[in-house]
Every structure is written in C-alpha cells, then in structure tokens.
Motif scaffolding. Sequence first.
Motif, PDB file in Angstrom:
ATOM      1  N   ALA A 184       0.834  -1.201   0.000  1.00 42.48           N
ATOM      2  CA  ALA A 184       0.000   0.000   0.000  1.00 42.48           C
ATOM      3  C   ALA A 184       0.868   1.249   0.000  1.00 42.48           C
ATOM      4  N   GLU A 185       0.392   2.255  -0.704  1.00 45.46           N
ATOM      5  CA  GLU A 185       1.003   3.581  -0.738  1.00 45.46           C
ATOM      6  C   GLU A 185      -0.125   4.589  -0.560  1.00 45.46           C
ATOM      7  N   PRO A 186       0.185   5.853  -0.293  1.00 44.13           N
ATOM      8  CA  PRO A 186      -0.889   6.841  -0.142  1.00 44.13           C
ATOM      9  C   PRO A 186      -1.799   6.967  -1.369  1.00 44.13           C
ATOM     10  N   THR A 187      -1.252   6.714  -2.564  1.00 43.73           N
ATOM     11  CA  THR A 187      -2.049   6.880  -3.782  1.00 43.73           C
ATOM     12  C   THR A 187      -2.730   5.606  -4.253  1.00 43.73           C
ATOM     13  N   GLY A 188      -2.482   4.485  -3.595  1.00 43.17           N
ATOM     14  CA  GLY A 188      -3.131   3.264  -4.038  1.00 43.17           C
ATOM     15  C   GLY A 188      -2.537   2.029  -3.418  1.00 43.17           C
ATOM     16  N   LEU A 189      -2.875   0.881  -3.998  1.00 47.21           N
ATOM     17  CA  LEU A 189      -2.389  -0.372  -3.441  1.00 47.21           C
ATOM     18  C   LEU A 189      -2.285  -1.438  -4.522  1.00 47.21           C
ATOM     19  N   THR A 190      -1.577  -2.487  -4.157  1.00 46.69           N
ATOM     20  CA  THR A 190      -1.496  -3.695  -4.966  1.00 46.69           C
ATOM     21  C   THR A 190      -2.081  -4.810  -4.115  1.00 46.69           C
ATOM     22  N   ALA A 191      -2.965  -5.595  -4.724  1.00 46.49           N
ATOM     23  CA  ALA A 191      -3.627  -6.669  -3.995  1.00 46.49           C
ATOM     24  C   ALA A 191      -3.798  -7.867  -4.907  1.00 46.49           C
ATOM     25  N   GLU A 192      -4.256  -8.941  -4.306  1.00 41.11           N
ATOM     26  CA  GLU A 192      -4.531 -10.156  -5.048  1.00 41.11           C
ATOM     27  C   GLU A 192      -5.923 -10.622  -4.643  1.00 41.11           C
ATOM     28  N   VAL A 193      -6.714 -11.003  -5.614  1.00 40.10           N
ATOM     29  CA  VAL A 193      -8.041 -11.537  -5.321  1.00 40.10           C
ATOM     30  C   VAL A 193      -8.069 -13.001  -5.740  1.00 40.10           C
ATOM     31  N   ARG A 194      -8.638 -13.809  -4.887  1.00 40.30           N
ATOM     32  CA  ARG A 194      -8.770 -15.243  -5.168  1.00 40.30           C
ATOM     33  C   ARG A 194     -10.253 -15.595  -5.113  1.00 40.30           C
ATOM     34  N   TYR A 195     -10.714 -16.281  -6.150  1.00 37.24           N
ATOM     35  CA  TYR A 195     -12.094 -16.739  -6.220  1.00 37.24           C
ATOM     36  C   TYR A 195     -12.100 -18.249  -6.063  1.00 37.24           C
ATOM     37  N   ASP A 196     -12.902 -18.771  -5.129  1.00 38.05           N
ATOM     38  CA  ASP A 196     -12.999 -20.203  -4.879  1.00 38.05           C
ATOM     39  C   ASP A 196     -14.419 -20.688  -5.121  1.00 38.05           C
ATOM     40  N   LEU A 197     -14.536 -21.804  -5.871  1.00 35.38           N
ATOM     41  CA  LEU A 197     -15.828 -22.411  -6.142  1.00 35.38           C
ATOM     42  C   LEU A 197     -15.637 -23.909  -6.336  1.00 35.38           C
ATOM     43  N   ASP A 198     -16.296 -24.685  -5.500  1.00 36.88           N
ATOM     44  CA  ASP A 198     -16.298 -26.147  -5.650  1.00 36.88           C
ATOM     45  C   ASP A 198     -14.903 -26.745  -5.804  1.00 36.88           C
ATOM     46  N   GLY A 199     -13.964 -26.316  -4.974  1.00 41.03           N
ATOM     47  CA  GLY A 199     -12.614 -26.863  -5.012  1.00 41.03           C
ATOM     48  C   GLY A 199     -11.715 -26.294  -6.088  1.00 41.03           C
ATOM     49  N   ARG A 200     -12.239 -25.426  -6.924  1.00 42.99           N
ATOM     50  CA  ARG A 200     -11.433 -24.768  -7.959  1.00 42.99           C
ATOM     51  C   ARG A 200     -11.194 -23.332  -7.530  1.00 42.99           C
ATOM     52  N   HIS A 201     -10.091 -22.751  -8.020  1.00 41.52           N
ATOM     53  CA  HIS A 201      -9.831 -21.345  -7.698  1.00 41.52           C
ATOM     54  C   HIS A 201      -9.144 -20.640  -8.857  1.00 41.52           C
ATOM     55  N   TRP A 202      -9.271 -19.341  -8.826  1.00 42.89           N
ATOM     56  CA  TRP A 202      -8.653 -18.461  -9.808  1.00 42.89           C
ATOM     57  C   TRP A 202      -8.118 -17.265  -9.043  1.00 42.89           C
ATOM     58  N   THR A 203      -6.887 -16.861  -9.322  1.00 43.83           N
ATOM     59  CA  THR A 203      -6.244 -15.755  -8.619  1.00 43.83           C
ATOM     60  C   THR A 203      -5.823 -14.688  -9.616  1.00 43.83           C
ATOM     61  N   GLN A 204      -6.031 -13.443  -9.236  1.00 44.41           N
ATOM     62  CA  GLN A 204      -5.655 -12.310 -10.084  1.00 44.41           C
ATOM     63  C   GLN A 204      -5.036 -11.213  -9.219  1.00 44.41           C
ATOM     64  N   ARG A 205      -3.896 -10.718  -9.647  1.00 40.25           N
ATOM     65  CA  ARG A 205      -3.244  -9.591  -8.987  1.00 40.25           C
ATOM     66  C   ARG A 205      -3.716  -8.313  -9.668  1.00 40.25           C
ATOM     67  N   PHE A 206      -3.901  -7.240  -8.890  1.00 41.10           N
ATOM     68  CA  PHE A 206      -4.325  -5.973  -9.466  1.00 41.10           C
ATOM     69  C   PHE A 206      -3.773  -4.805  -8.657  1.00 41.10           C
ATOM     70  N   GLN A 207      -3.763  -3.649  -9.296  1.00 40.35           N
ATOM     71  CA  GLN A 207      -3.412  -2.390  -8.644  1.00 40.35           C
ATOM     72  C   GLN A 207      -4.639  -1.489  -8.692  1.00 40.35           C
ATOM     73  N   ALA A 208      -4.829  -0.700  -7.665  1.00 40.77           N
ATOM     74  CA  ALA A 208      -5.965   0.221  -7.621  1.00 40.77           C
ATOM     75  C   ALA A 208      -5.477   1.593  -7.188  1.00 40.77           C
ATOM     76  N   TYR A 209      -5.885   2.607  -7.935  1.00 43.32           N
ATOM     77  CA  TYR A 209      -5.542   3.987  -7.622  1.00 43.32           C
ATOM     78  C   TYR A 209      -6.605   4.561  -6.697  1.00 43.32           C
ATOM     79  N   ARG A 210      -6.165   5.294  -5.698  1.00 43.63           N
ATOM     80  CA  ARG A 210      -7.075   5.861  -4.700  1.00 43.63           C
ATOM     81  C   ARG A 210      -7.525   7.244  -5.155  1.00 43.63           C
ATOM     82  N   LEU A 211      -8.714   7.319  -5.720  1.00 46.07           N
ATOM     83  CA  LEU A 211      -9.313   8.595  -6.113  1.00 46.07           C
ATOM     84  C   LEU A 211     -10.130   9.154  -4.955  1.00 46.07           C
ATOM     85  N   THR A 212     -10.015  10.448  -4.712  1.00 48.33           N
ATOM     86  CA  THR A 212     -10.906  11.088  -3.747  1.00 48.33           C
ATOM     87  C   THR A 212     -12.198  11.467  -4.464  1.00 48.33           C
TER      88      THR A 212
END
Length: 139
Positions: free
Chosen positions: A78-106
Amino acid sequence: MPDLGETFDAVVLPSNLISTVEPVRRRQFLTTGARHLAAGGVLLVQWFPATWFDDLIGAGERSRHLGDVLGTVRLLSAEPTGLTAEVRYDLDGRHWTQRFQAYRLTEPQLAAELEAAGLRLTRWLDPARSWFAATGMRV
C-alpha cells in the motif's frame, strides 16, 4: 478506445477500469463510456471509495461470498495513492487468482475526472457509495 458506432441507454464500467493507476486510461474509459451513451442514458460505475482502501489496509485481507463463489482480497502493498492486492475466487474446489493495482481517487478527484469526460455524478447507487450513476452534461 474503439468507437462502436452506436449508443446505449446504459454503459457499465467495473471498478478495475475507473481505479486504474494509469490516468490516461482512466480518462479514456470515461470518455468512451460517455461517447456511447444515448441521449438520456446513464453510465453505471463501480469504484473503490476511500473506505474500501482503509478497510483493506487495516484488515490486510477480506473475504465475502458472491453467490456460491468465495472471493478473498489480500493486500500485497500500500502507498498513499493506491495499493497492490490479489483476489482469489474459490468455487467447488477450484480457484482463480488475479493480482491488481488500484488507484485511490478522492471524491473531488472523481468529480473532476467525470467533468473532464463530459459527465457528472447524479446519484450513489448503494449505501457503501461504491456504485454510482453518471450522465452526460450535454444539453
């Protein structure tokens, strides 16, 4: 951004488009959405409000169900202007992971971005203020 040669009563922009860390891309997404709105049309936008950033930074990780899918967002940095994160989706023993960056807009920055694209925020669509409706400023 491409011009589809037609307009629509509604155009939807998910959060990863409006929260891009690239300001030129953010403007392109908004102006493209505005260009494709029919007269009286509405742009439906999901964004990450300040509370979303604060909550994720404070917790480090958040999970919730989206129907049968479990979504888990994990903060990587995390930084003041945004962050880097990872989202993981799980369904019935399967998963998918995606890394993303998000800019913090006021909210004032959001209003300025919308205005520059010929749009104005007309209303918030949920209590968390993570979805809003915008319309064109043309008369």
